[in-house]
Write an enzyme that holds these catalytic residues in place. Structure first.
Site, PDB file in Angstrom:
ATOM      1  N   TYR A  54      -2.261  -0.339  10.568  1.00 48.18           N
ATOM      2  CA  TYR A  54      -2.324  -0.923   9.213  1.00 48.18           C
ATOM      3  C   TYR A  54      -0.998  -0.672   8.494  1.00 48.18           C
ATOM      4  O   TYR A  54      -0.434  -1.579   7.872  1.00 48.18           O
ATOM      5  CB  TYR A  54      -3.492  -0.304   8.453  1.00 48.18           C
ATOM      6  CG  TYR A  54      -3.612  -0.703   6.994  1.00 48.18           C
ATOM      7  CD1 TYR A  54      -4.127  -1.936   6.621  1.00 48.18           C
ATOM      8  CD2 TYR A  54      -3.233   0.185   5.974  1.00 48.18           C
ATOM      9  CE1 TYR A  54      -4.258  -2.293   5.281  1.00 48.18           C
ATOM     10  CE2 TYR A  54      -3.367  -0.149   4.635  1.00 48.18           C
ATOM     11  CZ  TYR A  54      -3.876  -1.390   4.294  1.00 48.18           C
ATOM     12  OH  TYR A  54      -4.003  -1.731   2.968  1.00 48.18           O
ATOM     13  N   SER A 113       0.869  -1.184   0.000  1.00 49.37           N
ATOM     14  CA  SER A 113       0.000   0.000   0.000  1.00 49.37           C
ATOM     15  C   SER A 113       0.897   1.222   0.000  1.00 49.37           C
ATOM     16  O   SER A 113       2.060   1.147   0.428  1.00 49.37           O
ATOM     17  CB  SER A 113      -0.875   0.013   1.258  1.00 49.37           C
ATOM     18  OG  SER A 113      -1.527   1.263   1.413  1.00 49.37           O
TER      19      SER A 113
HETATM   20  P1  NDP Z   1     -11.287  -6.399  -0.404  1.00 44.77           P
HETATM   21  O1  NDP Z   1     -11.853  -6.379   0.972  1.00 44.77           O
HETATM   22  O2  NDP Z   1     -12.214  -6.250  -1.550  1.00 44.77           O
HETATM   23  O3  NDP Z   1     -10.434  -7.711  -0.640  1.00 44.77           O
HETATM   24  C1  NDP Z   1      -9.693  -8.351   0.378  1.00 44.77           C
HETATM   25  C2  NDP Z   1      -9.830  -9.842   0.167  1.00 44.77           C
HETATM   26  O4  NDP Z   1      -9.038 -10.532   1.147  1.00 44.77           O
HETATM   27  C3  NDP Z   1     -11.283 -10.301   0.327  1.00 44.77           C
HETATM   28  O5  NDP Z   1     -11.714 -10.925  -0.867  1.00 44.77           O
HETATM   29  C4  NDP Z   1     -11.232 -11.270   1.498  1.00 44.77           C
HETATM   30  O6  NDP Z   1     -12.087 -12.372   1.189  1.00 44.77           O
HETATM   31  C5  NDP Z   1      -9.755 -11.688   1.567  1.00 44.77           C
HETATM   32  N1  NDP Z   1      -9.370 -12.061   2.906  1.00 44.77           N
HETATM   33  C6  NDP Z   1      -9.396 -11.307   4.021  1.00 44.77           C
HETATM   34  N2  NDP Z   1      -9.015 -12.018   5.077  1.00 44.77           N
HETATM   35  C7  NDP Z   1      -8.754 -13.266   4.625  1.00 44.77           C
HETATM   36  C8  NDP Z   1      -8.324 -14.462   5.242  1.00 44.77           C
HETATM   37  N3  NDP Z   1      -8.083 -14.534   6.554  1.00 44.77           N
HETATM   38  N4  NDP Z   1      -8.157 -15.555   4.459  1.00 44.77           N
HETATM   39  C9  NDP Z   1      -8.402 -15.507   3.132  1.00 44.77           C
HETATM   40  N5  NDP Z   1      -8.798 -14.393   2.495  1.00 44.77           N
HETATM   41  C10 NDP Z   1      -8.969 -13.300   3.241  1.00 44.77           C
HETATM   42  O7  NDP Z   1     -10.183  -5.262  -0.404  1.00 44.77           O
HETATM   43  P2  NDP Z   1      -9.071  -4.836  -1.492  1.00 44.77           P
HETATM   44  O8  NDP Z   1      -9.314  -5.470  -2.785  1.00 44.77           O
HETATM   45  O9  NDP Z   1      -8.990  -3.393  -1.409  1.00 44.77           O
HETATM   46  O10 NDP Z   1      -7.763  -5.413  -0.805  1.00 44.77           O
HETATM   47  C11 NDP Z   1      -6.794  -6.205  -1.489  1.00 44.77           C
HETATM   48  C12 NDP Z   1      -5.405  -5.828  -1.005  1.00 44.77           C
HETATM   49  O11 NDP Z   1      -5.112  -4.499  -1.427  1.00 44.77           O
HETATM   50  C13 NDP Z   1      -5.252  -5.838   0.512  1.00 44.77           C
HETATM   51  O12 NDP Z   1      -4.003  -6.415   0.848  1.00 44.77           O
HETATM   52  C14 NDP Z   1      -5.258  -4.361   0.868  1.00 44.77           C
HETATM   53  O13 NDP Z   1      -4.563  -4.101   2.060  1.00 44.77           O
HETATM   54  C15 NDP Z   1      -4.558  -3.775  -0.350  1.00 44.77           C
HETATM   55  N6  NDP Z   1      -4.761  -2.357  -0.596  1.00 44.77           N
HETATM   56  C16 NDP Z   1      -6.033  -1.846  -0.778  1.00 44.77           C
HETATM   57  C17 NDP Z   1      -6.201  -0.492  -0.984  1.00 44.77           C
HETATM   58  C18 NDP Z   1      -7.551   0.123  -1.132  1.00 44.77           C
HETATM   59  O14 NDP Z   1      -7.647   1.365  -1.080  1.00 44.77           O
HETATM   60  N7  NDP Z   1      -8.614  -0.638  -1.322  1.00 44.77           N
HETATM   61  C19 NDP Z   1      -5.047   0.416  -1.066  1.00 44.77           C
HETATM   62  C20 NDP Z   1      -3.780  -0.216  -0.879  1.00 44.77           C
HETATM   63  C21 NDP Z   1      -3.657  -1.549  -0.663  1.00 44.77           C
HETATM   64  P3  NDP Z   1     -12.884 -13.171   2.311  1.00 44.77           P
HETATM   65  O15 NDP Z   1     -13.392 -12.168   3.276  1.00 44.77           O
HETATM   66  O16 NDP Z   1     -13.908 -13.931   1.573  1.00 44.77           O
HETATM   67  O17 NDP Z   1     -11.858 -14.071   2.923  1.00 44.77           O
END
Ligand code: NDP
Length: 239
Positions: free
Chosen positions: A151, A138
């Site tokens: 975070y 990020s």
């Molecule tokens: P989302 O919440 O849409 O996606 C995150 C995904 O991670 C979900 O599909 C969730 O699926 C999965 N997840 C969470 N915990 C677990 C777990 N314990 N086991 C397996 N899967 C898990 O958010 P983003 O697409 O935004 O996030 C994706 C990445 O991008 C993250 O690492 C985030 O930190 C990073 N990011 C996002 C930004 C933003 O502004 N959105 C900016 C910078 C970085 P489920 O709950 O079904 O398990």
């Protein structure tokens, strides 16, 4: 970029929504076979049917889950070339006020699971002498803001892992890339009282497809080109 990943196999964690779902679709469009994974089957189901797509439901923090992911990819497709360490969670609050269990959840998903996945897949990439690991960090892996420091701490860990692996893998054919997105509209902030786009006054945040395009560009570079790090921001975002 159509066909740029033909014959390659990718594993994308956290692929039921947001950035992971967009990466999954772009990799499939580029000809890759993809193993998509997340905890919730219904979210993975929304990726739709594709002859080169399989899913594995599970919690990426479970100690054996990275091994299960690799085994599933090898069983189904016979190889694995790319892993995207994308699963993540975000909670905010001042360090002395945030629910400590939310901090622990971030440490477990954003750090522990990312390290477990890297540990398993890089050893496999060594044995086949090729492979790419793409870590989704990020912009908050490069700087700290009030109320998002915990975070940030987890994403700083991802940055440190990526940089150490870059040095350790320099003499190999295994690549490691760290992606640093700014604000992307996904489910990540759904539980926030005030959405960060409003807190930051951002008129046009990024979309998941913006990050997927960059990840695909990184993943389709020729062997001699190495992209260790990419920061992707919304225009007009003075960070
Ligand atoms: P989302 O919440 O849409 O996606 C995150 C995904 O991670 C979900 O599909 C969730 O699926 C999965 N997840 C969470 N915990 C677990 C777990 N314990 N086991 C397996 N899967 C898990 O958010 P983003 O697409 O935004 O996030 C994706 C990445 O991008 C993250 O690492 C985030 O930190 C990073 N990011 C996002 C930004 C933003 O502004 N959105 C900016 C910078 C970085 P489920 O709950 O079904 O398990």
């Amino acid at each position: 970029m159509s066909g740029g990943l033909k014959g390659q196999v990718a594993v994308v964690t956290g692929s039921g929504s947001g950035i992971g779902a967009a990466i999954t679709h772009s990799f499939l469009d580029a000809g890759a076979s993809v193993l998509a994974t997340g905890r919730r089957a219904e979210k993975l189901g929304r990726l739709g049917e594709h002859q080169s797509l399989i899913t594995l439901v599970g919690d990426v923090t479970e100690p054996d889950f990275a091994d299960r992911l690799l085994s599933r990819a090898l069983d189904a497709f016979g190889r694995c070339d790319i892993v995207v360490n994308n699963a993540g969670v975000m909670w905010s609050g001042a360090a002395h006020e945030i629910d400590i269990e939310h901090v622990v959840a971030m440490v477990r998903v954003n750090i522990e699971a990312a390290f477990r996945v890297a540990h398993v897949f890089v050893r496999h990439f060594f044995t086949q002498n090729t492979g790419q690991i793409i870590n989704i960090s990020s912009v908050l892996g490069t700087k700290v803001r009030p109320n998002t420091g915990t975070y940030s701490a987890t994403k700083y860990a991802v940055e440190a892992l990526s940089e150490s692996m870059r040095l350790e893998l320099a003499d190999t054919n295994v690549k490691v890339t760290c992606i640093e997105p700014g604000l992307v509209i996904t489910d990540l902030h759904d539980h926030f009282a005030i959405h960060p786009k409003d807190a930051l006054g951002l008129k046009q945040p990024l979309q998941p497809e913006d990050i997927a395009n960059i990840v695909l560009t990184v993943a389709t570079q020729p062997d001699h080109v190495f992209v260790p790090k990419v920061m992707v921001l919304p225009k007009h975002n003075a960070i």
